[in-house]
Enzyme design. Structure first.
Site, PDB file in Angstrom:
ATOM      1  N   TYR A  69      33.739 -18.888  -2.445  1.00 26.99           N
ATOM      2  CA  TYR A  69      34.800 -19.569  -3.608  1.00 26.99           C
ATOM      3  C   TYR A  69      35.016 -18.513  -4.710  1.00 26.99           C
ATOM      4  O   TYR A  69      34.095 -17.734  -4.798  1.00 26.99           O
ATOM      5  CB  TYR A  69      34.424 -20.945  -3.880  1.00 26.99           C
ATOM      6  CG  TYR A  69      33.023 -21.123  -4.250  1.00 26.99           C
ATOM      7  CD1 TYR A  69      32.837 -21.107  -5.756  1.00 26.99           C
ATOM      8  CD2 TYR A  69      32.161 -21.229  -3.642  1.00 26.99           C
ATOM      9  CE1 TYR A  69      31.789 -21.404  -6.384  1.00 26.99           C
ATOM     10  CE2 TYR A  69      30.886 -21.644  -4.015  1.00 26.99           C
ATOM     11  CZ  TYR A  69      30.473 -21.623  -5.253  1.00 26.99           C
ATOM     12  OH  TYR A  69      29.184 -21.867  -5.564  1.00 26.99           O
ATOM     13  N   LYS A 107      37.918 -23.195  -9.501  1.00 27.81           N
ATOM     14  CA  LYS A 107      37.408 -22.690  -8.351  1.00 27.81           C
ATOM     15  C   LYS A 107      38.396 -22.717  -7.316  1.00 27.81           C
ATOM     16  O   LYS A 107      39.130 -23.876  -7.126  1.00 27.81           O
ATOM     17  CB  LYS A 107      36.188 -23.449  -7.745  1.00 27.81           C
ATOM     18  CG  LYS A 107      34.798 -23.604  -8.695  1.00 27.81           C
ATOM     19  CD  LYS A 107      33.783 -24.372  -8.111  1.00 27.81           C
ATOM     20  CE  LYS A 107      32.578 -24.211  -9.237  1.00 27.81           C
ATOM     21  NZ  LYS A 107      31.541 -24.881  -8.905  1.00 27.81           N
ATOM     22  N   HIS A 130      28.705 -30.050  -8.912  1.00 36.47           N
ATOM     23  CA  HIS A 130      28.320 -29.184  -9.913  1.00 36.47           C
ATOM     24  C   HIS A 130      29.393 -28.970 -10.979  1.00 36.47           C
ATOM     25  O   HIS A 130      30.477 -29.248 -10.422  1.00 36.47           O
ATOM     26  CB  HIS A 130      28.112 -27.772  -9.470  1.00 36.47           C
ATOM     27  CG  HIS A 130      26.702 -27.860  -8.253  1.00 36.47           C
ATOM     28  ND1 HIS A 130      26.662 -27.169  -7.383  1.00 36.47           N
ATOM     29  CD2 HIS A 130      25.618 -28.565  -8.440  1.00 36.47           C
ATOM     30  CE1 HIS A 130      25.603 -27.287  -6.834  1.00 36.47           C
ATOM     31  NE2 HIS A 130      25.068 -28.358  -7.505  1.00 36.47           N
TER      32      HIS A 130
END
Length: 188
Positions: free
Chosen positions: A133, A73, A63
């Site tokens: 995350y 992230k 993604h």
């Protein structure tokens, strides 16, 4: 207090926060903005995500979110185990299309920092796995994108014959057809 190791991809880092233990268990700071900034990791996280996967071999990814809502992230596994992956998708990068991966477990406490300009995905290695995350931008459906999990040459350590995929991930475009929205001049 924090061990920071670079990976083979520029900007992708493996972070291991120190754990302080006693007879009760342990304590760890998973994120401290001041300490991280002092180490050169200055991120303003605005969203926390938490996923649960019941089956081993659940694969989520690959993604990304394109600008203007691209996300850095910081990924950690808080229950179970995952193989976490980042793929460089910055046009013009010397490592474009290359990937790196790390086994993140609740026991090892390691975290993978995945900057903007990288695909991200993971596969669960055991049942009942939880992943948490932090992201530097909120989820924006109009900027959401995916690349087919098996089209980047990643050596996934699949614990099952076929991964468990979402419809979105099953229908994702192959890497060879992917037109990246990231350039090396616009991302770290």
């Amino acid at each position: 207090m924090l061990d920071i190791k670079p990976t083979s991809l520029p900007g992708v880092m493996l972070l291991t926060p120190r754990r302080f233990g006693d007879a009760r268990g342990w304590f760890s700071e998973s994120w401290n903005a001041e300490r991280m900034a002092a180490a050169g990791l200055d991120f303003a996280f605005v969203q926390d995500n938490h996923s649960f996967s019941a089956e081993p071999g659940t694969l989520r990814g690959l993604h990304f979110q394109k600008p203007p809502h691209a996300q850095d992230k910081l990924v950690r596994c808080t229950r179970g185990a995952i193989f976490d992956v980042a793929v460089d998708i910055r046009r013009g990068s010397a490592t474009y299309g290359h990937w790196t991966g790390a086994e993140l477990t609740a026991e090892n406490g390691q975290q993978l920092l995945v900057p903007k300009g990288f695909l991200h995905g993971f596969v669960t290695l055991v049942a009942d796995t939880e992943v948490q995350y932090k992201c530097t931008d909120v989820y924006a459906p109009d900027c959401d994108g995916a690349v087919l999990w098996d089209s980047c040459g990643i050596d996934w350590p699949l614990p099952v014959a076929q991964p468990v995929l979402s419809d979105k991930d099953r229908a994702a475009q192959p890497f060879a057809a992917f037109d990246t929205p990231f350039d090396t001049g616009t991302t770290p």
